[in-house]
Write a protein that holds these residues in place. Sequence first.
Motif, PDB file in Angstrom:
ATOM      1  N   TYR A   1       0.822  -1.217   0.000  1.00 30.77           N
ATOM      2  CA  TYR A   1       0.000   0.000   0.000  1.00 30.77           C
ATOM      3  C   TYR A   1       0.855   1.267   0.000  1.00 30.77           C
ATOM      4  O   TYR A   1       0.387   2.339  -0.369  1.00 30.77           O
ATOM      5  CB  TYR A   1      -0.937   0.008   1.217  1.00 30.77           C
ATOM      6  N   HIS A   2       2.112   1.144   0.383  1.00 27.65           N
ATOM      7  CA  HIS A   2       2.994   2.308   0.413  1.00 27.65           C
ATOM      8  C   HIS A   2       3.994   2.311  -0.746  1.00 27.65           C
ATOM      9  O   HIS A   2       4.914   3.127  -0.770  1.00 27.65           O
ATOM     10  CB  HIS A   2       3.751   2.354   1.747  1.00 27.65           C
ATOM     11  N   SER A   3       3.800   1.419  -1.699  1.00 25.46           N
ATOM     12  CA  SER A   3       4.718   1.368  -2.832  1.00 25.46           C
ATOM     13  C   SER A   3       4.565   2.607  -3.710  1.00 25.46           C
ATOM     14  O   SER A   3       3.450   2.963  -4.114  1.00 25.46           O
ATOM     15  CB  SER A   3       4.449   0.129  -3.693  1.00 25.46           C
ATOM     16  N   PRO A   4       5.668   3.281  -4.040  1.00 24.00           N
ATOM     17  CA  PRO A   4       5.585   4.447  -4.915  1.00 24.00           C
ATOM     18  C   PRO A   4       5.207   4.089  -6.353  1.00 24.00           C
ATOM     19  O   PRO A   4       4.887   4.964  -7.155  1.00 24.00           O
ATOM     20  CB  PRO A   4       6.999   5.047  -4.846  1.00 24.00           C
ATOM     21  N   ASN A   5       5.244   2.789  -6.678  1.00 20.68           N
ATOM     22  CA  ASN A   5       4.865   2.361  -8.026  1.00 20.68           C
ATOM     23  C   ASN A   5       3.405   1.958  -8.135  1.00 20.68           C
ATOM     24  O   ASN A   5       2.944   1.585  -9.212  1.00 20.68           O
ATOM     25  CB  ASN A   5       5.749   1.192  -8.467  1.00 20.68           C
ATOM     26  N   ALA A   6       2.671   2.017  -7.037  1.00 20.55           N
ATOM     27  CA  ALA A   6       1.235   1.764  -7.092  1.00 20.55           C
ATOM     28  C   ALA A   6       0.558   2.908  -7.845  1.00 20.55           C
ATOM     29  O   ALA A   6       1.045   4.045  -7.841  1.00 20.55           O
ATOM     30  CB  ALA A   6       0.662   1.643  -5.683  1.00 20.55           C
ATOM     31  N   ASN A   7      -0.552   2.595  -8.499  1.00 19.85           N
ATOM     32  CA  ASN A   7      -1.319   3.564  -9.289  1.00 19.85           C
ATOM     33  C   ASN A   7      -0.559   4.042 -10.525  1.00 19.85           C
ATOM     34  O   ASN A   7      -0.790   5.135 -11.034  1.00 19.85           O
ATOM     35  CB  ASN A   7      -1.748   4.758  -8.432  1.00 19.85           C
ATOM     36  N   LYS A   8       0.363   3.177 -10.997  1.00 21.42           N
ATOM     37  CA  LYS A   8       1.024   3.422 -12.268  1.00 21.42           C
ATOM     38  C   LYS A   8       0.651   2.304 -13.227  1.00 21.42           C
ATOM     39  O   LYS A   8       0.268   1.208 -12.812  1.00 21.42           O
ATOM     40  CB  LYS A   8       2.546   3.466 -12.095  1.00 21.42           C
ATOM     41  N   THR A   9       0.752   2.560 -14.528  1.00 20.27           N
ATOM     42  CA  THR A   9       0.485   1.508 -15.504  1.00 20.27           C
ATOM     43  C   THR A   9       1.715   0.622 -15.636  1.00 20.27           C
ATOM     44  O   THR A   9       2.840   1.029 -15.294  1.00 20.27           O
ATOM     45  CB  THR A   9       0.134   2.093 -16.877  1.00 20.27           C
TER      46      THR A   9
ATOM     47  N   GLU B   1      -1.356  -0.909 -20.506  1.00 22.92           N
ATOM     48  CA  GLU B   1      -2.171   0.158 -19.932  1.00 22.92           C
ATOM     49  C   GLU B   1      -2.852  -0.236 -18.626  1.00 22.92           C
ATOM     50  O   GLU B   1      -3.596   0.548 -18.045  1.00 22.92           O
ATOM     51  CB  GLU B   1      -3.235   0.613 -20.952  1.00 22.92           C
ATOM     52  N   THR B   2      -2.618  -1.482 -18.173  1.00 27.03           N
ATOM     53  CA  THR B   2      -3.220  -1.933 -16.921  1.00 27.03           C
ATOM     54  C   THR B   2      -2.640  -1.159 -15.740  1.00 27.03           C
ATOM     55  O   THR B   2      -1.421  -1.036 -15.603  1.00 27.03           O
ATOM     56  CB  THR B   2      -2.992  -3.437 -16.710  1.00 27.03           C
ATOM     57  N   MET B   3      -3.518  -0.633 -14.892  1.00 27.28           N
ATOM     58  CA  MET B   3      -3.087   0.124 -13.716  1.00 27.28           C
ATOM     59  C   MET B   3      -2.783  -0.814 -12.553  1.00 27.28           C
ATOM     60  O   MET B   3      -3.576  -1.708 -12.242  1.00 27.28           O
ATOM     61  CB  MET B   3      -4.184   1.106 -13.311  1.00 27.28           C
ATOM     62  N   ILE B   4      -1.627  -0.655 -11.951  1.00 21.03           N
ATOM     63  CA  ILE B   4      -1.254  -1.428 -10.770  1.00 21.03           C
ATOM     64  C   ILE B   4      -1.757  -0.693  -9.532  1.00 21.03           C
ATOM     65  O   ILE B   4      -1.410   0.472  -9.316  1.00 21.03           O
ATOM     66  CB  ILE B   4       0.267  -1.610 -10.682  1.00 21.03           C
ATOM     67  N   ARG B   5      -2.569  -1.357  -8.726  1.00 23.31           N
ATOM     68  CA  ARG B   5      -3.177  -0.712  -7.563  1.00 23.31           C
ATOM     69  C   ARG B   5      -2.689  -1.357  -6.268  1.00 23.31           C
ATOM     70  O   ARG B   5      -2.397  -2.560  -6.226  1.00 23.31           O
ATOM     71  CB  ARG B   5      -4.700  -0.777  -7.651  1.00 23.31           C
ATOM     72  N   PRO B   6      -2.589  -0.588  -5.199  1.00 19.53           N
ATOM     73  CA  PRO B   6      -2.135  -1.133  -3.911  1.00 19.53           C
ATOM     74  C   PRO B   6      -3.073  -2.223  -3.413  1.00 19.53           C
ATOM     75  O   PRO B   6      -4.287  -2.147  -3.578  1.00 19.53           O
ATOM     76  CB  PRO B   6      -2.141   0.092  -2.989  1.00 19.53           C
TER      77      PRO B   6
END
Length: 225
Positions: free
Chosen positions: A159-167, A194-199
Amino acid sequence: MKIIIVGGGQVGGYIASLLLKNNHQVTVIENKDRSLETLKKNGLNKDCILVGDGTDALVLEKAGIMQCNALVCATGTDEANLTAAMMGKFEYDVPKVIARVNNPRNSWLFNEGMGVDVKINQADIIGHMIADEMNYRSIMTLMRLSKGDYSIVRVRVDYHSPNANKTIAQLQLPAQAVLIAIYEEDSLIIPHGETMIRPGQSILAFANEEAMKELNRIFGSDASV
């Protein structure tokens, strides 16, 4: 697919139930009374059970080995599993032979020369799962392949990954890793650029040891791109 399972103990019975749920044609060969009773209690249809020795050619032929697509050797003894595997591969030319390794010291015997296409070494899998839990916060090994150092792993997006909410296209994924699927609650997503990576998501990936370290870094809490 038609699949024969030699050994109807806890492992063989579980595999049989799983395959039947996925609409495969399954025959379990077992000769121990206790295991036979357990198979029946667990709801396995009697038409799926053949009483006999899985290393006996007549029993294998009665089970339909000459028409089967895969043979799973899942008894509690390595000798029986290797014997059944060699018979299945060299006597009946079964396309895929999978064998269970009970004693890790015997793992080296389970190879193509002995008729084994894929070996399942439970001790090795459990050992790697424990090691992964100790070394990687985000990764768990689901299956370690018998050839090379590649594994199928589950990666949790912190949940704290800086790469979350990126494609996926925005991430610098390691060359030796492939994202297979993304799980989010009860839904499954086939990933693309284009898939979004979510926490909180769980990602199924195919990777070697070095790529696993990189995936842990990318999806962990202290990742940087």
